[in-house]
Structures are given as C-alpha cells and as structure tokens.
Design a protein around this motif. Structure first.
Motif, PDB file in Angstrom:
ATOM      1  N   ALA A  87      -3.662   2.173  -2.465  1.00 35.62           N
ATOM      2  CA  ALA A  87      -3.174   3.470  -1.989  1.00 35.62           C
ATOM      3  C   ALA A  87      -4.219   4.032  -1.037  1.00 35.62           C
ATOM      4  CB  ALA A  87      -2.930   4.430  -3.153  1.00 35.62           C
ATOM      5  N   TYR A  88      -3.762   4.632   0.065  1.00 42.34           N
ATOM      6  CA  TYR A  88      -4.640   5.287   1.036  1.00 42.34           C
ATOM      7  C   TYR A  88      -4.257   6.766   1.115  1.00 42.34           C
ATOM      8  CZ  TYR A  88      -5.567   0.626   3.248  1.00 42.34           C
ATOM      9  OH  TYR A  88      -5.912  -0.667   3.520  1.00 42.34           O
ATOM     10  N   LEU A  89      -5.216   7.605   1.457  1.00 45.75           N
ATOM     11  CA  LEU A  89      -4.901   9.009   1.734  1.00 45.75           C
ATOM     12  C   LEU A  89      -5.959   9.642   2.624  1.00 45.75           C
ATOM     13  CD1 LEU A  89      -6.959  10.886  -0.138  1.00 45.75           C
ATOM     14  CD2 LEU A  89      -5.337  10.382  -1.922  1.00 45.75           C
ATOM     15  N   ALA A  90      -5.558  10.738   3.264  1.00 50.53           N
ATOM     16  CA  ALA A  90      -6.478  11.532   4.093  1.00 50.53           C
ATOM     17  C   ALA A  90      -6.912  12.734   3.270  1.00 50.53           C
ATOM     18  CB  ALA A  90      -5.786  11.982   5.377  1.00 50.53           C
ATOM     19  N   PRO A  91      -8.199  12.826   2.917  1.00 45.99           N
ATOM     20  CA  PRO A  91      -8.618  13.883   1.992  1.00 45.99           C
ATOM     21  C   PRO A  91      -8.931  15.212   2.660  1.00 45.99           C
ATOM     22  CG  PRO A  91     -10.474  12.486   2.516  1.00 45.99           C
ATOM     23  CD  PRO A  91      -9.302  11.931   3.281  1.00 45.99           C
ATOM     24  N   PHE A  92      -8.548  16.300   2.007  1.00 40.41           N
ATOM     25  CA  PHE A  92      -9.065  17.608   2.421  1.00 40.41           C
ATOM     26  C   PHE A  92     -10.392  17.847   1.716  1.00 40.41           C
ATOM     27  CE2 PHE A  92      -6.813  18.630  -1.507  1.00 40.41           C
ATOM     28  CZ  PHE A  92      -7.655  19.539  -2.126  1.00 40.41           C
ATOM     29  N   MET A 116       0.848  -1.201   0.000  1.00 35.28           N
ATOM     30  CA  MET A 116       0.000   0.000   0.000  1.00 35.28           C
ATOM     31  C   MET A 116       0.878   1.244   0.000  1.00 35.28           C
ATOM     32  SD  MET A 116      -1.159   2.589   2.231  1.00 35.28           S
ATOM     33  CE  MET A 116      -1.194   2.017   3.933  1.00 35.28           C
ATOM     34  N   ALA A 117       0.497   2.229  -0.771  1.00 32.62           N
ATOM     35  CA  ALA A 117       1.176   3.526  -0.766  1.00 32.62           C
ATOM     36  C   ALA A 117       0.354   4.505   0.056  1.00 32.62           C
ATOM     37  CB  ALA A 117       1.342   4.043  -2.192  1.00 32.62           C
ATOM     38  N   GLY A 118       0.968   5.056   1.099  1.00 37.01           N
ATOM     39  CA  GLY A 118       0.305   6.092   1.891  1.00 37.01           C
ATOM     40  C   GLY A 118       0.576   7.447   1.257  1.00 37.01           C
ATOM     41  N   ILE A 119      -0.450   8.052   0.699  1.00 38.13           N
ATOM     42  CA  ILE A 119      -0.292   9.320  -0.021  1.00 38.13           C
ATOM     43  C   ILE A 119      -0.513  10.479   0.944  1.00 38.13           C
ATOM     44  CG2 ILE A 119      -1.085  10.703  -1.992  1.00 38.13           C
ATOM     45  CD1 ILE A 119       0.078   7.955  -2.762  1.00 38.13           C
TER      46      ILE A 119
END
Length: 398
Positions: A111-116, A74-77
C-alpha cells in the motif's frame, strides 16, 4: 451510538466529495467533482458512519506496480479525511484496521500513500520509501544544446497518450516500485488538465523515443513529466525546453529521486535543487510479498525474521525465509524461534523498517548501524546481497 464502516459507491459521490472538500479546504467546483468522480469509480471507498452520518473516509484504489521484473498488487490510499468535530474519535483507525485486513486477505502485497503527517501514518505501519528532487533553473542557465537528428513535435493529448504510456513502461527507473499505469489513470493524471501540453521526439526513422508533458507561462516553464529512451531523445527534449527561454523566466522540474542529480549536466551546476521526502509505503501481505520477491541468485540460505506489525496481526511473529540458488523463495510462519537458534540468529524489525529494507530504500547494514534492525551483522550483510539494488522511484501521486 451506532457506528459502522461501509463501502460507498458512486451513488454516494456527493457525500464523499463534500467531506473531502471540507476537510482539505478545497473549492467545490463542478470540474473538480468530475475529476474526483473518476477515482471514486475505480476505488473502494470506505466510510465511517455515526448514526447514519458520514464522519470519516478513506479511498483505496487498486494498482499494480513494477518491481525489478515482477509485479505486485498495490493499494493507493488517499482522501483520508474526517470532519473536524469527529477527528481523534477513532474513525480513521477503525477504517484502517478493516481496510488493511481486507487487503491482506486478497493478497495485496503493498500500500502507498501521500502523508500529511509521517508520524500519524507510521502507527499504521507505513514508512517513507520514496523521495523527490526538484530543480529550478533560470532561463539563462539552461543548457544550450546543438540540434540533433530527428525532430520534436507538439501534439494533442490524444496523439501523445499511447506513446507516453509505452515509453514510460520501458524506462528503467519505472521498474523500481512505480505504478503500472492503466489508461484511465494516465487520463486522470494528465488528460483532464487543459493546461497540460505534450511534445514527442521521433528519431530519423520516425520512431518515438521520448516525450515531454509540460505547462508554460511567462513566469515559469514546468516540466510535469519527461521520458527518454536514448541520449539523442534527452538532448532533443532539453533543446526544445531551452527554446522557450524567451517566453519563460525559469524552468522547473520535480521528479523521483534515485540518489543522483542532473546538475553535472548543467553549464552552471549551482542550480536550485531540493530533495524532499515523498510518499510512504507499507508491506501489507508479507507472506505473498516475500514469496514473489525477486531475490538475487546465490547460495541456498535460510533466514529467520521476527516482525512487529501492530496493525497487521497476520504479519506479526516469526518467519522462516528460505532462498535457493536461483533466488526462488519459500516462506512459512513459525510458532516460535527454532530451539537450535539463538536470539542474535534472528533478524528483528518492525514492518516499517522491513518495508524500507526490502524495497531497496536503505541497506540492511545501514539500518542495523542505527538500531532499526537487530541481529548478527554478518547475517544482515548476507541478506543485503540477496535484495534488490537501487532506490525505489514513484512518479505518481494519489
């Protein structure tokens, strides 16, 4: 005007840090920079340059996640940022196209990310799959628990870290898409903040069975993370927290939401609870993702998936998914729908919806009802039976 994407290293830390601090209105302290340097050192740092000046950037940190008995790459973006005067000029989109293509080439499945902004990241194929629940409990309403065998003891970070890591890795909730934590990440997440305090629970034989990471002030006792392998460990942690009711006015916990809440264990269940959307995820390398997927045992079956992925041409198109009796799968991409099939024999969805479906965030029948997935209802019900059960849970943030 010369434009290009470059991979930046630690030698570019000043430029990377300055852009992040400016874009997020963050104070530029040496402590914050030291912490930032740790994640930069572990990551691929993509920069978009105009005339040799850094204008936009994205950081991609490699992780592994535990998923129902298997592990995915997994890529943490994170640190998706641009100087204000360059926003909307295509820098982030250019980076995302290259980044996703390189991840897929390396068979990084997720891939995971925290969205604004959820709509902003949906265009790159991400979708919400994680939720969080928060509890705020007045000190007087905290459960009063009798003493249990074993003991709680406050420890240093150095004493706590290996125990926390071990217990975390054994918890069932951390097998549904959670990060497999390496030691550098645990230190980054918990070891660099002097306000973090640590306590361990040991049973009568001296075996560690639970941990608590917390911060305490007169106003609020904050549970940063807890983990417990037995009910005895849970009760001891609850009792330990409750012993602070004379020094903190309220207790606060924010944790991954699996569809159930803990209010029924409270003497006064009318506690302040809030469920909120959390991080987004995306299937990046669909073929590798489906080949490794832990399908349930059942009859040998064939499914045909029509996938739309605007930012992943390698995922776009028709896929044949064969699942055998043991849950082993074979996957191949087809040029077209087989002539023997009708349109309704194909399950059609976007990569975003497919991510929600395969990660267990929503059942196929639910997505079909709301028009997110097309195809025969009976066929979608059948696929549902082969997919993992239980909402995905994520404790980490990047």
């Amino acid at each position: 005007m010369e434009k290009e994407v470059r991979i930046m290293g630690e030698k570019n830390i000043d430029d990377i840090f300055d852009l992040a601090a400016y874009a997020f209105n963050a104070e530029k302290t040496e402590e914050r920079k030291r912490r930032f340097k740790k994640i930069v050192a572990q990551s691929l740092n993509y920069g978009y340059f105009l005339e040799d000046a850094l204008t936009s950037q994205v950081i991609s940190t490699p992780f592994k996640v535990a998923f129902h008995g298997i592990s995915y790459q997994m890529a943490g973006i994170g640190c998706v940022s641009s100087y204000p005067e360059y926003r909307g000029q295509g820098g982030i989109s250019t980076i995302m196209k290259q980044l996703l293509a390189e991840l897929a080439e390396n068979k990084v499945e997720l891939a995971y990310l925290a969205p604004f902004s959820y709509p902003f990241y949906r265009k790159y194929g991400f979708e919400q799959v994680f939720e969080q629940i928060s509890y705020t409990v007045k000190a007087a309403d905290w459960p009063k628990v009798k003493a249990t065998p074993g003991k709680m003891k406050r420890v240093t970070y150095e004493e706590a870290k290996s125990v926390c890591q071990q217990i975390y890795s054994e918890l069932p909730n951390n097998q549904k898409g959670a990060v497999i934590r390496e030691s550098w990440w645990f230190e980054y997440a918990f070891g660099l903040d002097d306000k973090n305090l640590f306590a361990l629970y040991e049973d009568e034989l001296g075996n560690p069975q639970g941990y608590l990471i917390y911060q305490s002030s007169a106003e609020r006792f904050v549970i940063k993370e807890w983990g417990y392998l037995t009910d005895q460990a849970f009760r001891s942690i609850i009792r330990f927290i409750g012993s602070h009711n004379g020094s903190s006015q309220e207790f606060h916990l924010e944790t991954g939401f699996d569809g159930e809440n803990l209010s029924y264990l409270m003497p006064s269940p009318l506690v302040e609870m809030k469920v909120t959307p959390f991080m987004m995820a995306r299937i990046v390398a669909l073929e590798s993702f489906m080949c490794k997927y832990p399908f349930a045992v059942g009859s040998a079956e064939a499914y045909y998936l029509k996938v739309e992925d605007d930012y992943g041409s390698w995922n776009n198109g028709i896929w044949e998914l064969l699942i055998d009796e043991n849950g082993q799968s074979s996957v191949r991409k087809l040029d077209q729908i087989p002539e023997s099939l009708k349109e309704e024999d194909v399950i059609a969805s976007s990569i975003q919806t497919l991510t929600q479906l395969f990660m267990g965030y929503r059942r196929g029948t639910h997505l079909h009802f709301h028009g997110k997935i097309l195809g025969k209802e009976k066929m979608i019900q059948s696929l549902d039976q082969r997919l993992v059960k239980g909402m995905p849970i994520l404790a980490d943030y990047f």
